[in-house]
Design an enzyme around this catalytic site. Structure first.
Site, mmCIF file in Angstrom:
data_model
loop_
_atom_site.group_PDB
_atom_site.id
_atom_site.type_symbol
_atom_site.label_atom_id
_atom_site.label_comp_id
_atom_site.label_asym_id
_atom_site.label_seq_id
_atom_site.Cartn_x
_atom_site.Cartn_y
_atom_site.Cartn_z
ATOM 1 C CG ASP A 64 33.182 91.699 51.055
ATOM 2 O OD1 ASP A 64 32.319 92.244 51.487
ATOM 3 O OD2 ASP A 64 34.264 91.982 50.845
ATOM 4 N NE ARG A 79 40.243 93.976 43.554
ATOM 5 C CZ ARG A 79 40.649 93.897 44.711
ATOM 6 N NH1 ARG A 79 39.922 93.340 45.918
ATOM 7 N NH2 ARG A 79 41.740 94.625 45.425
ATOM 8 C CD GLU A 120 33.613 96.642 44.480
ATOM 9 O OE1 GLU A 120 34.509 97.141 45.354
ATOM 10 O OE2 GLU A 120 33.095 95.497 44.666
ATOM 11 C CG HIS A 180 35.366 95.536 48.529
ATOM 12 N ND1 HIS A 180 35.605 95.876 47.170
ATOM 13 C CD2 HIS A 180 36.517 95.077 49.006
ATOM 14 C CE1 HIS A 180 36.870 95.367 46.972
ATOM 15 N NE2 HIS A 180 37.436 94.973 48.169
#
Length: 338
Positions: A261, A237, A266, A298
């Protein structure tokens, strides 16, 4: 009954429709939307008892109130994390919330290693060069992982899978978690305090949930403890890492590589095409300019295996709701104490 699914990717849509057809045989149908659940799109759910949401849905107080007023009774989130959901408000509004408690840990663990090796061996830069027929090796020098130290922060199912791959590389293993995983210990992992892990690890990978206690777990102090030539990977996260502090360290020339990622801001960016309009997030814009940083949107979980498991569990959560059953996937209402 029509069930509304928000934030559905084009690859997911046929899998979701097939799973619903198989489970409900036309009795209940799913309508897939590519828009994400936000305060602006929440009114679309009016009249729908059941909705399904993606990991970056806005399920704060305002959205939950709109959903409850429109007759929604179940929110079936297609992810494990639920830091985007105000569970107290959901319970007050008598909204049932369910999640996917687990899916393939290999999808995320393997992708974390993909990021680690991409930054270590400068794969993105090398691929860009060869497209321009530039075949020089200058600036592409990596290093062996064998014999180096992997620090795994969070050794649950995904952390364990990451550890097994690190063991296959022949790495020394350090772990940090609230409880020790016997499977990791059997692989030779030594559990140490976080400061020691940060100071001794050549590669650090994050596999803990985002909770108030883990927000900015990797902040300025933690980053200062790390080796100047360490590799940091976050596939869990975004809020685990203080991005502004990370950018400051990168500007100072620290770290062999960083693979991200996820990003703490985001929502509203990832899963959306911003290529024509650009972004107004200066931190992210600066982050992606560093040659030793790889940022992806993600996608660590995004394998056919994992997505199929997520969808199947979501369908079961919906079937349980319709049948009046509950399972370990239900977050609200909370299980009674004792």
């Amino acid at each position: 009954m029509e069930i509304l699914a928000f934030g559905v990717q084009s690859d997911e849509k046929p899998l979701i429709e097939k799973a619903f057809d198989k489970a409900f045989a036309g009795q209940h149908e799913v309508r897939c939307l590519d828009v994400f659940l936000t305060a602006d799109t929440a009114p679309i759910a009016a009249g729908h008892e059941i909705i399904s949401t993606s990991v970056n849905a806005d399920l704060g107080s305002r959205v939950l109130q709109t959903l409850a007023a429109g007759g929604t009774q179940l929110i079936a989130q297609r992810s494990t994390g639920f830091n985007n959901i105000d569970l107290d408000v959901a319970e007050r509004l008598a909204l049932r919330v369910a999640r996917v408690s687990h899916y393939s840990p290999y999808s995320v663990a393997e992708f974390a290693w993909t990021l680690a090796m991409a930054v270590n061996r400068r794969v993105v830069r090398a691929a860009g060069r060869t497209r321009d027929f530039d075949f020089r090796l200058d600036g592409l020098l990596g290093r062996d992982m064998h014999g180096r130290t992997a620090g795994v922060i969070g050794t649950g199912r995904i952390g364990e899978a990451f550890t097994r791959i690190a063991h296959g590389f022949g790495m020394r293993l350090l772990g940090w978690d609230v409880t020790e995983n016997p499977a990791c210990t059997a692989l030779g992992m030594e559990y140490v305090d976080k400061d020691r892990l940060l100071a001794e690890s050549d590669l650090i990978s994050l596999h803990v949930p985002l909770l108030p206690a883990t927000h900015h777990l990797i902040g300025a102090r933690a980053l200062a403890r790390m080796k100047d030539d360490a590799i940091l990977v976050n596939s869990s996260r975004g809020g685990l890492v203080d991005t502004d502090a990370l950018v400051a360290e990168l500007r100072a020339g620290r770290f062999l590589g960083v693979g991200l990622d996820v990003y703490e801001a985001e929502a509203g960016l990832f899963f959306v095409d911003k290529s024509l309009e650009g972004i107004d997030d200066d931190t992210l814009a600066r982050l992606v300019t560093f040659p030793n940083v790889v940022v992806t949107s993600h996608q660590a979980y995004y394998t056919r295996d994992a997505v199929s498991q997520i969808i199947d569990t979501t369908v079961r959560n919906i079937a349980d709701h319709l049948a009046g059953r509950r399972s370990e996937n239900v977050l609200v209402p909370a299980l009674p104490a004792g």
